[in-house]
Design a protein around this motif. Structure first.
Motif, short mmCIF file in Angstrom:
data_model
loop_
_atom_site.label_atom_id
_atom_site.label_comp_id
_atom_site.label_asym_id
_atom_site.label_seq_id
_atom_site.Cartn_x
_atom_site.Cartn_y
_atom_site.Cartn_z
N LYS A 15 0.66 -1.45 -0.13
CA LYS A 15 -0.42 -0.27 -0.34
C LYS A 15 1.01 1.20 0.06
O LYS A 15 2.37 1.39 0.58
CB LYS A 15 -0.80 -0.41 1.27
CG LYS A 15 -2.12 -1.20 1.18
CD LYS A 15 -2.88 -1.07 2.63
CE LYS A 15 -2.07 -1.49 4.05
NZ LYS A 15 -1.24 -2.34 4.16
N LYS A 179 -3.38 -12.10 10.67
CA LYS A 179 -2.10 -11.17 11.05
C LYS A 179 -2.96 -9.53 11.37
O LYS A 179 -3.49 -9.09 10.11
CB LYS A 179 -0.92 -10.85 10.31
CG LYS A 179 0.23 -10.04 10.98
CD LYS A 179 -0.14 -8.17 10.35
CE LYS A 179 0.70 -8.47 8.88
NZ LYS A 179 0.20 -6.87 8.64
N GLU A 181 -2.72 -5.41 12.86
CA GLU A 181 -2.10 -4.12 13.36
C GLU A 181 -2.98 -3.70 13.72
O GLU A 181 -4.25 -2.57 13.41
CB GLU A 181 -1.26 -3.28 12.62
CG GLU A 181 0.04 -4.75 11.54
CD GLU A 181 0.79 -3.19 10.24
OE1 GLU A 181 0.75 -2.49 10.38
OE2 GLU A 181 1.19 -4.81 9.14
N ASP A 194 -4.47 -0.53 9.59
CA ASP A 194 -4.34 -1.58 8.11
C ASP A 194 -4.66 -2.11 7.80
O ASP A 194 -6.03 -1.60 7.11
CB ASP A 194 -2.48 -2.69 8.98
CG ASP A 194 -2.00 -3.47 7.40
OD1 ASP A 194 -0.92 -1.87 6.88
OD2 ASP A 194 -1.43 -3.61 7.21
MG MG Z 1 1.71 -4.79 4.97
#
Ligand code: MG
Ligand code: ADP
Length: 250
Positions: A15, A179, A181, A194
């Motif tokens: 990104k 995962k 963030e 994120d």
């Molecule tokens: Mg990443």
């Protein structure tokens, strides 16, 4: 009124973040670039930016309705969203329901082993160090989080896992692991930040039994399984259909 010229603030592997006229808001552009194994493997997945942005927008928005504070503001284009600017905590929070990937490599657990309860792990967000697994004491030693923040991350991680497991189950998808963030806004509030997408989750199609055919996430890229675009497309279609169904029930 002076026009704002968006400035590139940070370019990551998947990104690009741009500033906006509002210092508390960032524009996130999702790229088609794909990387794996700490960027040793590189490629492109056609349409990934648009699909991941759309999937992440749908999931973050839905989590917000379920009481999880997130950075999501609005999807402004197929591959762009506005988010609240946060200070990212340099820790990758991983939640696992089924053994796969590095957990198998590091523990010898067989791939596909159903865990008796969700496992929450913390990895240092540092590409140069190879994102090492942290112990709680190391997290505190590095002063990445306070004890109170750590308890909150653990709680959010488990709540998000429960919500997403249920959501994906209704899409006939098994949430193997993911995962996430987190970051803190200027008031110190912790927000889920994120993205949540097939790049950051392991997702298995419950309508397929073949261990390769069922993979709907970035493992198709990591393991050269082919048909990546199709898999991401199917995830997007099922997620959007589920969101619509939940909205029509509300
Ligand atoms: Mg990443
Ligand atoms: P990376 O290569 O580090 O994985 P990405 O391309 O996935 O980077 O994303 C770009 C960066 O944007 C990441 O470092 C991520 O932590 C950061 N980020 C995500 N959401 C926000 C936010 N709301 N505010 C500030 N930074 C963010």
């Amino acid at each position: 009124m002076s026009e704002h010229h968006p400035e590139k603030r940070y370019e990551g592997k998947a990104k690009i973040l741009y500033s906006t006229a509002d210092p508390d808001v960032l524009l996130t552009y999702f790229k088609d670039d794909a990387t794996a194994f700490n960027a040793q493997k590189k490629g492109t997945i056609q349409g990934k930016g648009e699909m991941n942005c759309t999937i992440a927008a749908a999931l973050l928005q839905w989590l917000e309705t379920q009481g999880i504070p997130t950075h999501f503001i609005e999807q402004t284009k197929a591959d762009e969203m506005l988010v609240k600017a946060v200070k990212i905590l340099p820790v990758e929070v991983v939640v696992r329901n089924i053994a796969a990937g590095s957990l198998c490599k590091q523990t010898g657990l067989a791939q596909g082993t159903v865990l008796p309860q969700p496992l929450v792990e913390f990895y240092l967000k540092d590409d140069d160090l190879g994102d090492p697994l942290l112990t709680r004491d190391r997290l505190m030693l590095l002063q990445i989080v306070t004890a109170e923040q750590l308890a909150r991350l653990q709680d959010y991680a488990l709540r998000i896992n429960g919500l997403m497991q249920g959501f994906f189950a209704r899409c006939q998808i098994t949430l193997v692991d993911f995962k996430i963030e987190f970051g803190t806004d200027k008031t110190g509030t912790i927000l889920l930040a994120d993205e949540i997408s097939p790049d950051t989750c392991r997702l298995w199609d419950q309508t397929e039994t073949d261990p390769n055919l069922r993979v709907m996430d970035k493992d198709r890229f990591r393991q050269d399984l082919g048909n990546i675009e199709n898999a991401y497309q199917t995830v997007q279609a099922r997620v959007l259909a589920q969101v619509q169904q939940l909205q029509s029930l509300a």
